[in-house]
Structures are given as structure tokens and as C-alpha cells.
Design a protein around this motif. Structure first.
Motif, short mmCIF file in Angstrom:
data_model
loop_
_atom_site.label_atom_id
_atom_site.label_comp_id
_atom_site.label_asym_id
_atom_site.label_seq_id
_atom_site.Cartn_x
_atom_site.Cartn_y
_atom_site.Cartn_z
N ALA A 139 11.04 -0.88 -69.93
CA ALA A 139 10.16 -0.83 -68.76
C ALA A 139 10.76 0.07 -67.69
CB ALA A 139 9.93 -2.23 -68.19
N ILE A 140 9.88 0.77 -66.98
CA ILE A 140 10.27 1.53 -65.80
C ILE A 140 9.35 1.10 -64.67
CG2 ILE A 140 11.25 3.55 -66.94
CD1 ILE A 140 8.58 4.94 -66.68
N VAL A 141 9.90 1.00 -63.46
CA VAL A 141 9.17 0.49 -62.30
C VAL A 141 9.25 1.51 -61.18
CG1 VAL A 141 8.97 -1.36 -60.61
CG2 VAL A 141 9.65 -1.89 -62.96
N PHE A 142 8.10 1.79 -60.55
CA PHE A 142 8.04 2.71 -59.42
C PHE A 142 7.34 2.02 -58.26
CE2 PHE A 142 8.13 5.52 -63.12
CZ PHE A 142 9.18 6.37 -62.78
N TYR A 143 7.79 2.36 -57.06
CA TYR A 143 7.17 1.83 -55.84
C TYR A 143 6.06 2.78 -55.42
CZ TYR A 143 6.64 0.05 -51.08
OH TYR A 143 6.13 -0.48 -49.93
N THR A 144 4.83 2.24 -55.25
CA THR A 144 3.68 3.08 -54.90
C THR A 144 3.21 2.87 -53.47
OG1 THR A 144 2.17 1.39 -55.79
CG2 THR A 144 2.87 3.16 -57.28
N GLY A 145 3.92 2.06 -52.70
CA GLY A 145 3.55 1.84 -51.31
C GLY A 145 2.76 0.57 -51.11
N HIS A 146 2.69 0.13 -49.84
CA HIS A 146 1.95 -1.07 -49.46
C HIS A 146 2.43 -2.30 -50.23
CE1 HIS A 146 -0.77 1.48 -47.21
NE2 HIS A 146 -0.95 2.22 -48.28
N LEU A 147 3.77 -2.41 -50.39
CA LEU A 147 4.40 -3.56 -51.05
C LEU A 147 3.96 -3.71 -52.51
CD1 LEU A 147 4.16 -6.22 -48.18
CD2 LEU A 147 5.92 -4.52 -48.58
N GLN A 148 3.59 -2.62 -53.16
CA GLN A 148 3.15 -2.67 -54.55
C GLN A 148 4.09 -1.85 -55.43
OE1 GLN A 148 -1.13 -2.27 -56.32
NE2 GLN A 148 -0.26 -0.24 -56.44
N PHE A 149 4.47 -2.44 -56.56
CA PHE A 149 5.25 -1.76 -57.58
C PHE A 149 4.40 -1.66 -58.84
CE2 PHE A 149 8.29 -3.48 -54.66
CZ PHE A 149 9.35 -2.60 -54.65
N VAL A 150 4.46 -0.52 -59.52
CA VAL A 150 3.73 -0.31 -60.77
C VAL A 150 4.74 -0.12 -61.89
CG1 VAL A 150 2.11 1.15 -62.03
CG2 VAL A 150 1.73 0.67 -59.61
N ALA A 151 4.56 -0.86 -62.97
CA ALA A 151 5.50 -0.83 -64.09
C ALA A 151 4.80 -0.31 -65.34
CB ALA A 151 6.08 -2.21 -64.35
N LEU A 152 5.54 0.49 -66.12
CA LEU A 152 5.09 1.00 -67.41
C LEU A 152 5.96 0.32 -68.46
CD1 LEU A 152 2.86 3.14 -67.90
CD2 LEU A 152 4.68 4.78 -68.32
N VAL A 153 5.36 -0.55 -69.27
CA VAL A 153 6.11 -1.33 -70.26
C VAL A 153 5.76 -0.81 -71.65
CG1 VAL A 153 6.66 -3.63 -71.12
CG2 VAL A 153 6.02 -3.33 -68.73
N ALA A 154 6.76 -0.32 -72.36
CA ALA A 154 6.55 0.21 -73.71
C ALA A 154 6.33 -0.94 -74.70
CB ALA A 154 7.75 1.05 -74.13
N ILE A 155 5.37 -0.78 -75.61
CA ILE A 155 5.00 -1.82 -76.57
C ILE A 155 5.15 -1.26 -77.99
CG2 ILE A 155 3.12 -3.27 -77.41
CD1 ILE A 155 4.22 -4.16 -74.75
#
Length: 759
Positions: free
Chosen positions: A449-465
């Protein structure tokens, strides 16, 4: 020293030799100036055509931006037409009668929709079997509208009727001069562009026209950014001219020679001009950009360039001399700072050795470079979420980092949203990078998984399956994470998450996955207590509860200052919607509709207007960022409290003209006796009667009758209701009282008035 000093005097030659550093600086600057002059001369002689090529390339970018602006404008108009078709107000009934209350409601909705686009002059809705036209500015007879308000020799009411009867697609008419009248007396010429909706596939029984203000539309598109001498012609999909900045240009004789490439672009050369053709991806409109081969007034440019070069040479020599004197001592000071000490002249080798020393110290910047690399990857990820066309630079960067983003063949995307407590700070309790690392550590239990901060207290994660069954493990991991976050690492912070569907590891799928997690947020059920929202588990709910009669009652109770009763009504509306399990965005829309309805009927003063504006800003922000339906309910209750308190504080301040006229206009169909008005205004009937006659110059009963009869006249002329029904709708107890009162004020009966032709 004997070779230098004669009779204890320093000769000019010896002084010049001692100041050789000054000469070094002077000749170095002079050499730079000579090189710049030669380079400038070569550029002057050889690159005017090259500069023009660059300018024309920039002009192509400008044209593409203009096309994108046109597409955005037409898309906004198309969405407006589609929304108007979707309004659930049908003025045509089975008995061919017309409900004017629906017409007024339709007009209010159209007015709000039209006001959202600043270049929309008017929106006109008319029906095949009715003479009524409903516009964003009111209702009118269709023929009167185009014979008096929007008059044009060609585009008359009969023309639009004939055009609407024919089968046609959505049509954009060219800009034309209309004689526009706002008061029915004076006219002014205004350039308008007309957009008529298509009827090959009817969305509703409405005919929708949108009049665009050409001046505001072109100001937004900014055609002035094209290079001088260039022109632009816009053709619709049927190759009819919609807009032209060059009235002498006829595109019909060159279009047959054009063959568009797969990128929907083409170029044609004619005489002294180059014609660039572009076809829009949105609506197949054709844009013709006519560009001259060379700059206009090129002779004056050459003369000016000669003068510039001559003055530059003279100025450069003088500047070299002045800078030599000015820089001599600073150079010596630099040598001292770099460890050169006292030296004869200015040995630039000492400066070089000092620079080498500084370069050695720059190794400490490697940490910053690592940070920049992380930010680059974050930028690539955010661009993948945008959904715009990917540039070649982005694709090249993605190829270098492809294994970093997509280590497996499939992936899911998750959004992790933090909520700050209402009594807490608006910032996270630890650095963003540390939070992202903590979230990555938790998610790795389900996959890379990699996690990035996108602003407004939100983090978006890309989880490999690796396998589709692993998606369930991601959801379980997120549920465990939301439970642990508030108890351990992020004490006091609420965390909820949303999960997308499973996608193949492709860059083009990232934007769709991101849309999934956004949809999961807005479509979550308001009565759900789960902290993890799975998009695949959401079931659409359409039966929202929006009782107009209760909202009207809510408004009336607030007008009377009954806050507690109003809060009970509001709680009933909220409870019914939570029982139905509607979506979060639906409930937010209901809340905003209630807010605007209450504020519409709330009396405001100049100071109160500022308070209302601030209240609206805070309310919309709370609703848009609401974590649950309880937050939205709390915001609504705060609005009810504010309006109710304002009413109670006003006391006898209600006894003013604005409130009285507004209240009578809203409730004229009810039994507005003097006792009722006195109770609403917290005064006595006698005092109110005297105050009203003094303030308005007419008795209360006469004023009320005039308001009622004004509405009755509209019903008589524009509806099929009977006289008795109209009397009942306008507040009279029976038809006899209505007829007697009508005849008293107008000299004729309601039936005779209805038979008179419309003025």
C-alpha cells in the motif's frame, strides 16, 4: 620599490598596474557585452521567422484553450437545458387547463438555475399547446415575449413556433442583434446567441430556449489573447456559422478541401494566410483559425530593433565602466570571505577555490532531494486522479515509477477521512508524513500500500491486490484501523473510510476508482453507523421525505417566534428521512432547501443581511463537511434558533412596513383578521389599524382586498378555475362576497373581466 617610486611619488602607470583587478573586471564585462551583442545581432538577423513560429505555436495553444472554454460553456448550457427538462412541473393538464401556481414555482426554479451561469441572459420554457412562456424573469404570453421584449426581424414568435414543430437536434443560432425591452417602452440593442433544445428524442413536453449574452460569453472566452491579425470562425456540426471575428471570411470555399487527422485537426495554406482547423470532441463544432504568415508592421519592428541595439551598445560600455568601479571592492571582500586574504589585484582563482568549498557543503541537500522525489510521486498520483488527458511528461514519469504504484496486477483505492472534534483544534495532532506512514503500516496487512495526503484531512491509499478475494481483507483491515486510530496513535480523532471496486493496474483506472470512493462518501446511508463504506454494498434510495406543508408550517412558526415548536417540526422531518435510510447527499440537499426556504421568509435589516450572509456561509460549510446526519441536524437547529431568537428580540420591531407587506403577500389567502395580525405583531388591533392607515395611507381591509383582487385577476386571465374557486383561493369565504368586492373595486364582475381581451 626603486623601480616603482620616483621621488616618493607614484606615477599613473604604477597606479594602473596596482589596480589591475579593476581592469580585469572591466575587460571581463566588456567581453561579455561583446558576446551578447554578437549573439543578439545573429538572433536579430536569423530568428524573426523562428520567433513567429513560436508565436504561432503559442497561438495554437491559445486557440485550444478557447475551444475548451467554448466546450465548457456549451456543456454548461446543455446541462442547464437537461436540468430544466427534469423539473417536475407540467403546466399542461388533461383538460387543457393551466395551473399558474406550478408556473410560478417553475419560474422560481428556472431563475435559480439561470443565475448560476453569468452569461445566460434568459431561459424560456414554452409548450406546444399553450400560449404561456415561463422565463427566468417571469411569465408572459409567448407572442408578446418575442414581439416586445426580445424583438428580431427574423427570430419572431412564429419563427420559434415553426422551428419547435420541426424535428431538430440541439441547435446553436449565431449571434444576432435583438431589440431588448425591460419596461415595455424603451429598447436597447443587445447581441444574443440563442440555443434551442432538440426534440428528436423528447425529454419532456417542454420546449427550452436559452438566450446567451454574447458580450459576457466572449469576455469569458477571451478572444483577445489571439495574435494580432488572426481571426476565428466557429461552425456548428452542420457547418453553419455560429461566431465569426472576421465578417469577410467565407469558410464554405475551403472546408471541402480539409481532411481532419485522427486528432481532429487540419491545416490549409491560402495566399498570405494559414488556416488551422480544429474539431471539438464535445459537440463536433469546427473552429477555423486564420493566421497571417508574418507579423504585421514588421518594418517598424526592424527600425526599433536597430535603435535598441545602438543604444544598448553605448549603455553597455558605460555600464561596464561603472560596474568595474562598483564591483572592485565587493570582489575583494568576497575573496576575504572565501579565505583569499589580502592579495594583489583580484585573483579569480581564489574565488574558484571558494566556490569549490561551497559545492562540497551542498552534499547536505540530498535529504531535500529525497523529499522532492516523494513530492514528485505525490504529484503524479494526484494527476492520475484528475481525469484529464495525460501529458507525455506524465507518462514518462509514470513509466519510471510504475512498479512503485502498481506492484500487483489489480488494486483497490480507499479514502481515509479524519474528523476533528467540534471542541478540538482544526489541525492533525502529528505531521502528515507520519500519519501517512502509520496508515501504510496498517494497510500492508492486506497488501502493498501507498498513502498520499490529498488535503482537507483526507488521505487516499492505493492497495495492491494479488487475488480478488483479498479485497475483503482490505475492508477488514480498514475496520480494524478505524477502531484502533481513535484509541491509540490518533487519540480523539474520528476516522472513517470508503472502498472502491476492484480494478486492473492501469493508470486510466485511477480516476474511476477515485470517483468510486467519492461516490461512496456522498451515497452512504445516513442511518448507517459503519465507519467503512463499501461502494458495492450501497443500495440506491429515491423516496426522500420533503413535506412542503410541514416546511411551510415551520416557516410560519418561526415568523411568530415559536422556536420550540419549530424544532419539533424539524425533528419530525429528520426522523422520517433517517427511517427511510436516504443517502447523505440527499439529506444535505434537503437541509439546504429547508435553510433557503426559511431564510427567504425571514425578515432582514441591513445589519441582519450581513449576519444572514455569514450564517449561510457557516451553514453550507458545516453541511458540506458533515460527518453524519446529526451534524447536519445540529446545523439546521442552530439556524432555527438564530431566526427564532431574532424574532423574539425584535419584539415590536416587527411593526414595520417590510414585514407587514411580506406577511400579507405570503398569507393573503388565509383569514387575516385584524386580531390575527395584531397577535402576529404583538400589538393591539386598534393600534395596528391606526398604524397601518397612517403608514400606508389606506385602511387595512382595503389594502388586503387590493392584494387579494390583484392575484384574483391573474387567476381570471391565466387559469381555467371557476369564479367560486378563484374566490376561495384568494381568501374570500364565498363566491358572492368575492363578486361583490371585485365589482366594488373594478366596476365589473369577475366574469365580465375574464371576457375582456388581454392588454
Amino acid at each position: 620599490m626603486d623601480n616603482i617610486v620616483r621621488g616618493d611619488k607614484v606615477t599613473p602607470i604604477h597606479r594602473l598596474m596596482a589596480s589591475r583587478g579593476l581592469l580585469q573586471i572591466f575587460f571581463a564585462l566588456l567581453l561579455v557585452i561583446v558576446i551578447m551583442f554578437v549573439s543578439n545581432y545573429i538572433v536579430y538577423k536569423n530568428s524573426i521567422s523562428g520567433i513567429y513560429d513560436k508565436v504561432t505555436q503559442n497561438n495554437r495553444l491559445v486557440i485550444k484553450n478557447i475551444i475548451q472554454s467554448f466546450d465548457s460553456s456549451f456543456a454548461a448550457v446543455n446541462n442547464l437545458i437537461f436540468t430544466v427538462h427534469g423539473l417536475p412541473y407540467d403546466l399542461e393538464s388533461e383538460d387543457k387547463s393551466m395551473d399558474m401556481s406550478k408556473a410560478y414555482t417553475l419560474q422560481e426554479h428556472i431563475s435559480r438555475l439561470a443565475s448560476s451561469i453569468d452569461y445566460v441572459e434568459d431561459v424560456i420554457v414554452f409548450y406546444d399547446s399553450l400560449d404561456l412562456a415561463v422565463t427566468s424573469k417571469g411569465t408572459s404570453d409567448f407572442s408578446v415575449l418575442f414581439d416586445k421584449k426580445y424583438k428580431h426581424d427574423t427570430y419572431s414568435a412564429n419563427y420559434w413556433r415553426m422551428f419547435s414543430d420541426s424535428k431538430h437536434a440541439l441547435t446553436v443560432f449565431p449571434i444576432a442583434d435583438f431589440a431588448v425591452s425591460t419596461d415595455g417602452l424603451t429598447r436597447r440593442t443587445q447581441q444574443l446567441m440563442t440555443v434551442m433544445d432538440g426534440n428528436k428524442v423528447r425529454l419532456s413536453n417542454k420546449n427550452v430556449m436559452v438566450l446567451l449574452n454574447a458580450e459576457r460569453l466572449l469576455k469569458q472566452i477571451d478572444l483577445k489573447s489571439m495574435i494580432p491579425g488572426a481571426s476565428l470562425v466557429v461552425l456548428d456540426a452542420n457547418r453553419n456559422v455560429v461566431l465569426s471575428t472576421d465578417q469577410t471570411q467565407d469558410p464554405s470555399d475551403i472546408l471541402d478541401e480539409v481532411y481532419f487527422n485522427p486528432a481532429k485537426e487540419a491545416t490549409l495554406t491560402r495566399k498570405d494566410f494559414e488556416y488551422n482547423f480544429y474539431k471539438s470532441d464535445y459537440n463536433d463544432f469546427i473552429y477555423i483559425n486564420k493566421v497571417p504568415y508574418q507579423f504585421q508592421n514588421i518594418g517598424s519592428v526592424e527600425t526599433a530593433n536597430h535603435m535598441i541595439m545602438i543604444s544598448a551598445i553605448i549603455s553597455a560600455v558605460l555600464l561596464s565602466a561603472l560596474l568595474s568601479v562598483y564591483l572592485y571592492r565587493p570582489v575583494k571582500d568576497i575573496l576575504k570571505l572565501l579565505g583569499g586574504g589580502h592579495v594583489k589585484g583580484n585573483d579569480f582563482r581564489k574565488i574558484y577555490s571558494g566556490i569549490v568549498k561551497v559545492q562540497a557543503e551542498n552534499e547536505s541537500l540530498r535529504t531535500q532531494m529525497d523529499f522532492a522525489d516523494k513530492e514528485l510521486r505525490r504529484g503524479i498520483f494526484l494527476q492520475m486522479l484528475d481525469g484529464y488527458a495525460y501529458s507525455r511528461e506524465l507518462e514518462m514519469q509514470l513509466q519510471k515509477n510504475y512498479a512503485f504504484f502498481f506492484p500487483e496486477r489489480q488494486f483497490v483505492m480507499t479514502a481515509l477521512q479524519f474528523k476533528i472534534p467540534s471542541d478540538g483544534d482544526s489541525q492533525l495532532g502529528m505531521p502528515v508524513a507520519d500519519i501517512a506512514g502509520m496508515l501504510e503500516d496498517h494497510l500492508r496487512a492486506a497488501g502493498p500500500a501507498i498513502v498520499f495526503y490529498t488535503g482537507h484531512l483526507q488521505f487516499v491509499a492505493l492497495v495492491a491486490i494479488r487475488q480478488p478475494s483479498a479485497r475483503k481483507a482490505v475492508i477488514e483491515c480498514l475496520e480494524d484501523l478505524t477502531r484502533r486510530a481513535a484509541k491509540e496513535e490518533l487519540q480523539g480523532l474520528a476516522l472513517w473510510a470508503s472502498v472502491s471496486k476492484l480494478y486492473d493496474s492501469k493508470m486510466t483506472n485511477c480516476q474511476e476508482a477515485y470517483q468510486d470512493i467519492q461516490n461512496a462518501r456522498i451515497y452512504r446511508n445516513i442511518n448507517s453507523e459503519r465507519a467503512v463504506v463499501d461502494l458495492e454494498s450501497i443500495r440506491y434510495v429515491s423516496h426522500i421525505h420533503f413535506p412542503f406543508e410541514k416546511i411551510e408550517k415551520l416557516s410560519n412558526t418561526l415568523l411568530s417566534g415559536k422556536k420550540e415548536e419549530a424544532k419539533h417540526i424539524l425533528q419530525d422531518i429528520v426522523h422520517e428521512n433517517t427511517e427511510r435510510g436516504i443517502h447523505h447527499h440527499q439529506f444535505a440537499h434537503i437541509a439546504k432547501s429547508i435553510f433557503y426556504y426559511l431564510m427567504k421568509h425571514a425578515e432582514t435589516s441591513p445589519v441582519g443581511s450581513k449576519e444572514s450572509f455569514q450564517l449561510e456561509m457557516e451553514f453550507c460549510l458545516q453541511v458540506d463537511n458533515a460527518y453524519s446526519y446529526r451534524d447536519i441536524t445540529g446545523a439546521l437547529q442552530a439556524v432555527v434558533e438564530w431566526i427564532g431568537s431574532k424574532r423574539l428580540q425584535e419584539g415590536k420591531s416587527k411593526l414595520n412596513l417590510e414585514f407587514i407587506t411580506q406577511y400579507i403577500e405570503l398569507h393573503y389567502m388565509e383569514n387575516l383578521y385584524l386580531d390575527h395580525m395584531a397577535e402576529v405583531l404583538n400589538t393591539s388591533p386598534k393600534y395596528f389599524s391606526n398604524y397601518f392607515k397612517k403608514a400606508f395611507g389606506v385602511g387595512y381591509v382595503d389594502y388586503l382586498n387590493k392584494v387579494r383582487l390583484s392575484h384574483a385577476r391573474e387567476f381570471l386571465k391565466h387559469s381555467e378555475l371557476s369564479v367560486a374557486e378563484i374566490g376561495e383561493k384568494t381568501g374570500y369565504l364565498n363566491a358572492s362576497t368575492f363578486t361583490t368586492t371585485f365589482k366594488k373595486y373594478y366596476g365589473i364582475s369577475p366574469s365580465e373581466f375574464r371576457k375582456k381581451p388581454v392588454d
